[in-house]
Design a protein around this motif. Structure first.
Motif, short mmCIF file in Angstrom:
data_model
loop_
_atom_site.label_atom_id
_atom_site.label_comp_id
_atom_site.label_asym_id
_atom_site.label_seq_id
_atom_site.Cartn_x
_atom_site.Cartn_y
_atom_site.Cartn_z
N ILE A 1 -8.15 -17.32 -1.91
CA ILE A 1 -9.42 -17.05 -1.23
C ILE A 1 -9.10 -16.23 0.02
N THR A 2 -9.72 -15.05 0.10
CA THR A 2 -9.52 -14.15 1.25
C THR A 2 -10.85 -13.59 1.71
N ARG A 3 -10.80 -12.85 2.82
CA ARG A 3 -12.01 -12.23 3.39
C ARG A 3 -12.64 -11.24 2.44
N ASP A 4 -11.77 -10.43 1.83
CA ASP A 4 -12.27 -9.33 1.01
C ASP A 4 -11.15 -8.85 0.08
N ILE A 5 -11.46 -7.88 -0.74
CA ILE A 5 -10.48 -7.35 -1.69
C ILE A 5 -9.30 -6.70 -0.97
N ASP A 6 -9.56 -6.02 0.14
CA ASP A 6 -8.47 -5.39 0.88
C ASP A 6 -7.45 -6.43 1.36
N SER A 7 -7.93 -7.54 1.91
CA SER A 7 -6.98 -8.57 2.38
C SER A 7 -6.25 -9.23 1.21
N TYR A 8 -6.93 -9.35 0.06
CA TYR A 8 -6.25 -9.85 -1.14
C TYR A 8 -5.12 -8.89 -1.53
N GLN A 9 -5.41 -7.58 -1.54
CA GLN A 9 -4.39 -6.61 -1.94
C GLN A 9 -3.22 -6.60 -0.96
N GLN A 10 -3.50 -6.80 0.32
CA GLN A 10 -2.41 -6.89 1.31
C GLN A 10 -1.50 -8.08 1.01
N LEU A 11 -2.10 -9.19 0.62
CA LEU A 11 -1.31 -10.38 0.26
C LEU A 11 -0.41 -10.07 -0.94
N ILE A 12 -0.98 -9.45 -1.97
CA ILE A 12 -0.20 -9.10 -3.17
C ILE A 12 0.90 -8.11 -2.82
N ASP A 13 0.57 -7.10 -2.03
CA ASP A 13 1.57 -6.11 -1.63
C ASP A 13 2.72 -6.79 -0.89
N ASP A 14 2.40 -7.75 -0.04
CA ASP A 14 3.42 -8.48 0.70
C ASP A 14 4.29 -9.30 -0.25
N LEU A 15 3.66 -9.97 -1.21
CA LEU A 15 4.43 -10.74 -2.20
C LEU A 15 5.38 -9.83 -2.99
N LEU A 16 4.91 -8.65 -3.35
CA LEU A 16 5.74 -7.71 -4.11
C LEU A 16 6.87 -7.12 -3.27
N ALA A 17 6.65 -6.96 -1.97
CA ALA A 17 7.65 -6.36 -1.09
C ALA A 17 8.78 -7.34 -0.74
N ARG A 18 8.47 -8.62 -0.78
CA ARG A 18 9.46 -9.64 -0.43
C ARG A 18 10.24 -10.05 -1.68
N PRO A 19 11.41 -10.67 -1.49
CA PRO A 19 12.20 -11.11 -2.65
C PRO A 19 11.64 -12.42 -3.24
N THR A 20 10.47 -12.32 -3.85
CA THR A 20 9.80 -13.51 -4.40
C THR A 20 10.01 -13.67 -5.90
N GLY A 21 10.52 -12.64 -6.56
CA GLY A 21 10.69 -12.70 -8.00
C GLY A 21 9.46 -12.30 -8.78
N LEU A 22 8.37 -11.94 -8.09
CA LEU A 22 7.15 -11.53 -8.78
C LEU A 22 7.35 -10.18 -9.45
#
Length: 166
Positions: free
Chosen positions: A114-135
Protein backbone atom coordinates in the motif's frame (compact mmCIF):
# COMPACT_ATOMS: atom_id res chain seq x y z
CA UNK A 1 5.57 -27.22 19.31
CA UNK A 2 2.47 -29.33 19.86
CA UNK A 3 -0.85 -27.66 19.07
CA UNK A 4 -2.80 -26.55 22.11
CA UNK A 5 -6.00 -28.45 22.80
CA UNK A 6 -9.01 -26.18 22.28
CA UNK A 7 -12.49 -26.93 23.51
CA UNK A 8 -15.78 -25.46 22.25
CA UNK A 9 -15.56 -22.45 24.59
CA UNK A 10 -12.02 -21.61 23.47
CA UNK A 11 -13.12 -21.72 19.83
CA UNK A 12 -16.16 -19.59 20.61
CA UNK A 13 -13.92 -17.02 22.35
CA UNK A 14 -11.65 -16.94 19.29
CA UNK A 15 -14.59 -16.63 16.90
CA UNK A 16 -16.05 -13.69 18.82
CA UNK A 17 -12.69 -11.92 19.16
CA UNK A 18 -11.87 -12.38 15.47
CA UNK A 19 -14.92 -10.26 14.62
CA UNK A 20 -15.25 -8.09 17.72
CA UNK A 21 -11.76 -7.36 19.04
CA UNK A 22 -12.99 -4.50 21.22
CA UNK A 23 -15.58 -6.52 23.11
CA UNK A 24 -15.26 -6.04 26.85
CA UNK A 25 -14.04 -9.01 28.84
CA UNK A 26 -17.28 -9.09 30.83
CA UNK A 27 -19.40 -9.14 27.64
CA UNK A 28 -17.16 -11.85 26.22
CA UNK A 29 -17.62 -13.92 29.38
CA UNK A 30 -21.41 -13.59 29.10
CA UNK A 31 -21.39 -14.58 25.43
CA UNK A 32 -19.48 -17.79 26.17
CA UNK A 33 -21.44 -18.64 29.33
CA UNK A 34 -18.58 -18.19 31.79
CA UNK A 35 -17.99 -15.95 34.76
CA UNK A 36 -15.37 -13.25 34.27
CA UNK A 37 -12.39 -14.92 35.97
CA UNK A 38 -12.48 -18.27 34.10
CA UNK A 39 -13.02 -16.39 30.83
CA UNK A 40 -10.01 -14.14 31.50
CA UNK A 41 -7.92 -17.20 32.39
CA UNK A 42 -8.84 -18.82 29.06
CA UNK A 43 -8.07 -15.59 27.22
CA UNK A 44 -4.70 -15.33 28.96
CA UNK A 45 -3.90 -18.97 28.09
CA UNK A 46 -4.76 -18.35 24.42
CA UNK A 47 -2.53 -15.25 24.38
CA UNK A 48 0.39 -17.00 26.11
CA UNK A 49 0.13 -19.93 23.69
CA UNK A 50 0.48 -17.45 20.80
CA UNK A 51 -2.94 -18.32 19.37
CA UNK A 52 -4.04 -14.71 19.90
CA UNK A 53 -1.13 -12.73 18.51
CA UNK A 54 -2.56 -9.24 18.82
CA UNK A 55 -5.47 -6.86 18.67
CA UNK A 56 -5.79 -4.11 16.10
CA UNK A 57 -8.21 -1.77 14.43
CA UNK A 58 -9.11 -2.03 10.76
CA UNK A 59 -8.50 1.39 9.20
CA UNK A 60 -10.27 2.65 6.06
CA UNK A 61 -7.36 4.48 4.47
CA UNK A 62 -9.53 5.88 1.69
CA UNK A 63 -11.13 8.18 4.29
CA UNK A 64 -7.73 9.56 5.30
CA UNK A 65 -5.61 9.98 2.18
CA UNK A 66 -5.29 8.81 -1.41
CA UNK A 67 -3.60 5.43 -1.68
CA UNK A 68 -3.10 2.53 -4.03
CA UNK A 69 -3.17 -1.13 -3.06
CA UNK A 70 -1.01 -3.47 -5.13
CA UNK A 71 -0.39 -7.21 -5.10
CA UNK A 72 3.01 -8.28 -6.38
CA UNK A 73 4.02 -11.75 -7.47
CA UNK A 74 7.78 -12.03 -6.97
CA UNK A 75 10.25 -14.48 -8.45
CA UNK A 76 13.77 -14.81 -7.06
CA UNK A 77 16.88 -15.26 -9.14
CA UNK A 78 17.67 -18.61 -7.47
CA UNK A 79 16.40 -20.85 -4.71
CA UNK A 80 19.34 -20.79 -2.33
CA UNK A 81 18.60 -20.28 1.35
CA UNK A 82 20.72 -17.12 1.43
CA UNK A 83 18.63 -15.59 -1.38
CA UNK A 84 15.36 -16.30 0.43
CA UNK A 85 16.81 -14.81 3.63
CA UNK A 86 18.08 -11.69 1.83
CA UNK A 87 14.71 -11.12 0.18
CA UNK A 88 12.75 -11.63 3.40
CA UNK A 89 15.07 -9.28 5.30
CA UNK A 90 14.69 -6.64 2.61
CA UNK A 91 10.89 -6.95 2.57
CA UNK A 92 10.80 -6.53 6.35
CA UNK A 93 12.42 -3.11 5.94
CA UNK A 94 9.61 -1.58 3.86
CA UNK A 95 6.62 -0.32 5.82
CA UNK A 96 4.64 -0.11 2.56
CA UNK A 97 4.80 -3.90 2.22
CA UNK A 98 2.06 -4.78 4.67
CA UNK A 99 2.00 -8.53 4.01
CA UNK A 100 4.29 -11.06 2.39
CA UNK A 101 3.70 -14.77 1.90
CA UNK A 102 6.18 -17.40 0.72
CA UNK A 103 4.50 -19.60 -1.89
CA UNK A 104 4.93 -23.08 -3.23
CA UNK A 105 4.46 -23.34 -6.97
CA UNK A 106 5.20 -20.94 -9.80
CA UNK A 107 6.06 -17.76 -7.88
CA UNK A 108 8.19 -17.46 -4.78
CA UNK A 109 6.32 -14.69 -2.92
CA UNK A 110 3.08 -12.74 -2.87
CA UNK A 111 3.36 -9.23 -1.47
CA UNK A 112 0.63 -6.78 -0.56
CA UNK A 113 1.83 -3.20 -0.94
CA UNK A 114 0.00 0.00 0.00
CA UNK A 115 1.52 3.30 -1.14
CA UNK A 116 0.47 6.89 -1.89
CA UNK A 117 0.41 6.40 -5.62
CA UNK A 118 1.84 4.40 -8.52
CA UNK A 119 5.01 6.51 -8.59
CA UNK A 120 5.84 5.68 -4.96
CA UNK A 121 5.08 2.00 -5.67
CA UNK A 122 7.50 2.06 -8.62
CA UNK A 123 10.17 3.72 -6.45
CA UNK A 124 9.80 0.87 -3.95
CA UNK A 125 10.19 -1.74 -6.71
CA UNK A 126 13.16 0.11 -8.22
CA UNK A 127 14.80 0.14 -4.80
CA UNK A 128 14.18 -3.59 -4.33
CA UNK A 129 15.72 -4.29 -7.74
CA UNK A 130 18.75 -2.06 -7.08
CA UNK A 131 19.60 -3.73 -3.77
CA UNK A 132 20.98 -7.28 -3.41
CA UNK A 133 17.56 -8.77 -2.58
CA UNK A 134 17.56 -11.63 -5.07
CA UNK A 135 14.47 -10.28 -6.84
CA UNK A 136 14.62 -11.37 -10.49
CA UNK A 137 11.10 -10.67 -11.80
CA UNK A 138 7.89 -9.23 -10.47
CA UNK A 139 4.32 -8.95 -11.67
CA UNK A 140 2.13 -6.08 -10.52
CA UNK A 141 -1.63 -6.35 -9.92
CA UNK A 142 -3.36 -3.11 -8.93
CA UNK A 143 -6.48 -3.41 -6.81
CA UNK A 144 -9.34 -1.59 -8.52
CA UNK A 145 -11.89 -2.20 -5.76
CA UNK A 146 -12.21 -4.35 -2.68
CA UNK A 147 -14.81 -7.06 -3.11
CA UNK A 148 -14.62 -9.04 0.13
CA UNK A 149 -12.63 -8.72 3.31
CA UNK A 150 -13.65 -10.87 6.22
CA UNK A 151 -12.56 -9.96 9.72
CA UNK A 152 -13.60 -13.33 11.07
CA UNK A 153 -11.81 -16.62 10.66
CA UNK A 154 -13.95 -19.46 9.21
CA UNK A 155 -13.95 -21.55 12.40
CA UNK A 156 -16.50 -23.93 10.90
CA UNK A 157 -13.58 -25.35 8.90
CA UNK A 158 -12.00 -26.51 12.16
CA UNK A 159 -15.10 -27.57 14.01
CA UNK A 160 -17.71 -28.52 11.43
CA UNK A 161 -20.15 -25.86 12.66
CA UNK A 162 -20.33 -22.18 13.55
CA UNK A 163 -19.04 -21.85 17.14
CA UNK A 164 -21.34 -18.91 17.84
CA UNK A 165 -24.45 -21.01 17.29
CA UNK A 166 -23.45 -23.60 19.90
Amino acid sequence: MAPIKLDDRDIKILAILSREGRISKSDLAKRVNLSATPCWERLSRLEKAGIISGYRAEIELRHIAPQVSVFVMAELENHRAATFQAFEQAVDGYKEIISCWALGGGFDYLLHVITRDIDSYQQLIDDLLARPTGLARYFTYIVTKPVKHSAGFPFALLTGSDPETR
